[in-house]
Design a protein around this motif. Structure first.
Motif, PDB file in Angstrom:
ATOM      1  N   GLY A   1    -140.873-102.815   0.388  1.00  0.00           N
ATOM      2  CA  GLY A   1    -140.490-101.851  -0.625  1.00  0.00           C
ATOM      3  C   GLY A   1    -140.077-102.495  -1.926  1.00  0.00           C
ATOM      4  N   SER A   2    -139.292-103.582  -1.838  1.00  0.00           N
ATOM      5  CA  SER A   2    -138.843-104.251  -3.061  1.00  0.00           C
ATOM      6  C   SER A   2    -140.000-104.937  -3.775  1.00  0.00           C
ATOM      7  CB  SER A   2    -137.740-105.262  -2.731  1.00  0.00           C
ATOM      8  OG  SER A   2    -138.203-106.239  -1.799  1.00  0.00           O
ATOM      9  N   VAL A   3    -140.933-105.522  -3.012  1.00  0.00           N
ATOM     10  CA  VAL A   3    -142.103-106.148  -3.636  1.00  0.00           C
ATOM     11  C   VAL A   3    -142.930-105.099  -4.377  1.00  0.00           C
ATOM     12  CG1 VAL A   3    -144.306-107.296  -3.174  1.00  0.00           C
ATOM     13  CG2 VAL A   3    -142.222-108.101  -2.047  1.00  0.00           C
ATOM     14  N   VAL A   4    -143.108-103.932  -3.748  1.00  0.00           N
ATOM     15  CA  VAL A   4    -143.864-102.859  -4.395  1.00  0.00           C
ATOM     16  C   VAL A   4    -143.195-102.441  -5.697  1.00  0.00           C
ATOM     17  CG1 VAL A   4    -144.511-100.432  -4.194  1.00  0.00           C
ATOM     18  CG2 VAL A   4    -144.928-101.991  -2.285  1.00  0.00           C
ATOM     19  N   LEU A   5    -141.868-102.308  -5.686  1.00  0.00           N
ATOM     20  CA  LEU A   5    -141.163-101.891  -6.892  1.00  0.00           C
ATOM     21  C   LEU A   5    -141.265-102.943  -7.994  1.00  0.00           C
ATOM     22  CD1 LEU A   5    -137.943-100.200  -5.443  1.00  0.00           C
ATOM     23  CD2 LEU A   5    -139.900 -99.097  -6.529  1.00  0.00           C
TER      24      LEU A   5
ATOM     25  N   ALA B   1    -139.129 -91.977  -8.517  1.00  0.00           N
ATOM     26  CA  ALA B   1    -139.865 -90.904  -7.850  1.00  0.00           C
ATOM     27  C   ALA B   1    -141.365 -91.030  -8.113  1.00  0.00           C
ATOM     28  CB  ALA B   1    -139.346 -89.548  -8.317  1.00  0.00           C
ATOM     29  N   GLN B   2    -141.728 -91.350  -9.355  1.00  0.00           N
ATOM     30  CA  GLN B   2    -143.146 -91.506  -9.680  1.00  0.00           C
ATOM     31  C   GLN B   2    -143.771 -92.650  -8.880  1.00  0.00           C
ATOM     32  OE1 GLN B   2    -144.267 -91.596 -13.872  1.00  0.00           O
ATOM     33  NE2 GLN B   2    -142.314 -90.645 -14.399  1.00  0.00           N
ATOM     34  N   ILE B   3    -143.102 -93.782  -8.870  1.00  0.00           N
ATOM     35  CA  ILE B   3    -143.650 -94.937  -8.152  1.00  0.00           C
ATOM     36  C   ILE B   3    -143.813 -94.610  -6.676  1.00  0.00           C
ATOM     37  CG2 ILE B   3    -143.179 -97.310  -7.442  1.00  0.00           C
ATOM     38  CD1 ILE B   3    -141.706 -97.667 -10.149  1.00  0.00           C
ATOM     39  N   GLY B   4    -142.748 -94.080  -6.067  1.00  0.00           N
ATOM     40  CA  GLY B   4    -142.821 -93.766  -4.645  1.00  0.00           C
ATOM     41  C   GLY B   4    -143.899 -92.751  -4.332  1.00  0.00           C
ATOM     42  N   LEU B   5    -144.017 -91.709  -5.167  1.00  0.00           N
ATOM     43  CA  LEU B   5    -144.993 -90.657  -4.903  1.00  0.00           C
ATOM     44  C   LEU B   5    -146.424 -91.177  -5.011  1.00  0.00           C
ATOM     45  CD1 LEU B   5    -145.862 -87.756  -4.450  1.00  0.00           C
ATOM     46  CD2 LEU B   5    -145.460 -87.304  -6.885  1.00  0.00           C
ATOM     47  N   PHE B   6    -146.734 -91.899  -6.085  1.00  0.00           N
ATOM     48  CA  PHE B   6    -148.111 -92.352  -6.273  1.00  0.00           C
ATOM     49  C   PHE B   6    -148.502 -93.426  -5.255  1.00  0.00           C
ATOM     50  CE2 PHE B   6    -147.310 -90.821 -10.723  1.00  0.00           C
ATOM     51  CZ  PHE B   6    -148.194 -89.765 -10.648  1.00  0.00           C
ATOM     52  N   VAL B   7    -147.585 -94.309  -4.914  1.00  0.00           N
ATOM     53  CA  VAL B   7    -147.885 -95.296  -3.880  1.00  0.00           C
ATOM     54  C   VAL B   7    -148.125 -94.587  -2.548  1.00  0.00           C
ATOM     55  CG1 VAL B   7    -146.940 -97.227  -2.553  1.00  0.00           C
ATOM     56  CG2 VAL B   7    -146.687 -97.186  -5.032  1.00  0.00           C
TER      57      VAL B   7
END
Length: 525
Positions: free
Chosen positions: A41-45, A307-313
């Motif tokens: 999760g942290s790498v994705v962010l 929210a945008q990052i989590g939703l699109f991923v």
């Protein structure tokens, strides 16, 4: 590779009783699982934050990059298997609530006041026109049934708040145009969700058909009820928050966002539209004189980005690239129907009564970006039990990607070609500076565009209201504190400090000089 956290199949996540989930994971969630989840999760962010620079340089909305990250993590990339459309719909709705709340809080009423009426018509009547036009094209060209054609028309009818807000940050537009796009993207999620849910329910095996006029009346009542709930929660929440305001700006920011989210829950429990309720509550809270505004804005923006990052991923994870090729031609047909017919006709029908110029209408037609909302809504028919529509998610995913690649990079050029771009661009800055907050001052950033007549004007010739000053000029990679006799140039960025009470006058004056040059008269505009 199958990660053991929240990536099970449609049966859900492994339970605490050790029963295996549908995704092949088994056993309870352990500390080792937490470490892996936090690592990924942290790498994705971090990658998502770094990708913003690429988004700014390319002119593409960051949603495409985040969708790409999800695809890279999914079954065709690193092999993370995730196929729960039910969980995606729930998390998607939650993310949309936070995105709408951030949009409402950051939207200035003064900027959208004149645009609310046409935006509201565009978000209701315009949606209906777009649905019918796309349905007719899908029926005649692709041969789908009327029921499926109307459903796909409803799914792709809504513009996306996240995509619109991200693009508006880069395209200098007059207030009326940007305000209309902001308000429309905030308003049209609610009627579209209601329409898609109603159509999908009717197509389900146990669904009961209802007359279209009855569906329209129910949707209208739910929208009106949600609007009343949102306005009431926003007004009451502002009074309550003023009474309990503490010295902690961070806690106060949490309270403001919680109040806006509360509006969604209250409206939904009353069987009204929660989406319109949370947006209007946030709009009220963002435009009343609450303390700690910079902290509230900063926190809301951060939550909106998360929210945008989590939703699109998540949507990228759910997508299956193996099904994209089969849906490419239908996606191009439906997308072209939306962009070239549905959207322009909906804009004409909604904006002509308000005497909006044709150049503005043409730009609004091209600026109707699709994003997360249609993709999330594509999961509704499956979760509602509608048979034979499993392909719809892949079609909408391909449509959003292809037409975002077409529309988003060309928006600045279209604005210039239609001569609807603004001469300069103003951006609000959320400054964490206690002295500014205590003094009731605000900091504005002004970008001097290529057509602005601010260029060539000396600082003293701006004749800003008493108390307002140009604090800094950023030019060519450097910066300096300007003197009264310094001349402004095209491409300069100005930082203007102004007391909150005279901010509207400062903005009016800057627009006057931007259009009329140093001889612009001090008149209300």
């Amino acid at each position: 590779m199958t990660l053991p956290w929240a990536l099970a199949g449609s049966a859900g996540v492994p339970g605490t009783d050790g029963a295996p989930g549908a995704g092949g994971a088994s056993g309870p969630f352990t500390a080792d699982d937490l470490s892996l989840a936090l690592l990924v999760g942290s790498v994705v962010l971090v990658v998502a934050v770094a990708a913003v620079r690429l988004s700014v340089r390319s002119g593409l909305p960051s949603l495409l990059i985040y969708l790409g990250i999800g695809l890279a993590l999914g079954e065709s990339g690193l092999g993370i298997r995730y196929d729960s459309q039910e969980l995606t719909q729930v998390l998607g709705y939650a993310a949309l609530v936070l995105i709408l709340v951030e949009g409402g809080i950051s939207t200035q009423w003064a900027g959208i006041r004149r645009s609310v009426a046409p935006a509201a018509v565009l978000a209701t009547v315009g949606v209906a026109v777009s649905v019918v036009v796309v349905a007719v094209v899908a029926r005649l060209v692709l041969g789908w049934s009327w029921e499926v054609s109307l459903l796909i028309g409803a799914v792709v009818a809504s513009t996306d708040a996240a995509a619109v807000f991200s693009v508006l940050r880069r395209v200098p537009l007059p207030r009326r145009i940007s305000g209309m796009l902001e308000a429309e993207s905030g308003f049209n999620d609610a009627p579209t969700v209601l329409l898609v849910t109603a159509l999908a329910s009717q197509l389900a095996p146990d669904g009961e058909g209802e007359p279209w006029w009855q569906v329209g009346i129910v949707a209208g009542l739910e929208l009106a009820g949600g609007a009343l709930v949102g306005l009431a929660v926003g007004w009451l929440g502002a009074r309550l928050l003023r009474a309990v305001a503490t010295t902690s700006s961070a806690l106060f920011a949490i309270g403001v966002l919680s109040m806006a989210v509360l509006a969604y829950g209250a409206a939904d429990l009353l069987h009204t539209s929660g989406f319109i309720a949370c947006y209007l509550a946030a709009l009220v809270l963002g435009n009343v004189s609450l303390p700690h505004r910079p902290s509230v804005m900063g926190f809301a923006t951060a939550i909106g980005w998360l929210a945008q990052i989590g939703l699109f991923v998540l949507l990228g994870l759910l997508a299956s690239p193996s099904g994209f090729a089969a849906q490419l031609v239908p996606a191009l047909v439906v997308g072209a129907a939306v962009l070239l017919l549905g959207r322009p006709l909906s804009v004409i029908a909604s904006c002509t009564p308000f005497r909006i110029p044709w150049r503005t209408q043409a730009f609004l037609s091209w600026a109707g970006l699709r994003g997360a909302v249609p993709i999330v809504l594509a999961t509704v028919p499956v979760t509602a039990g509608t048979p034979g529509v499993e392909w719809m998610f892949d079609l909408v995913f391909v449509l959003v990607v292809v037409f975002t690649l077409i529309q988003a990079p060309t928006l600045p050029w279209v604005a210039r070609a239609l001569k609807v771009d603004a001469a300069h661009h103003r951006v609000d800055l959320a400054v964490e500076a206690t002295p500014l907050t205590e003094l009731g001052a605000e900091l504005l950033e002004i970008d001097i565009g290529a057509a602005s007549r601010l260029a060539g004007v000396r600082v003293f010739e701006l004749r800003l209201p008493r108390g307002a000053n140009v604090a800094l000029v950023v030019r060519g990679g450097g910066s300096f504190v300007p003197r009264d006799v310094d001349v402004l140039r095209h491409g300069d960025q100005l930082l203007v400090v102004a007391p909150s009470a005279v901010r509207p006058a400062v903005e009016r004056r800057l627009y006057q000089v931007s259009r009329g040059g140093r001889l612009a008269e001090w008149t209300a505009d």
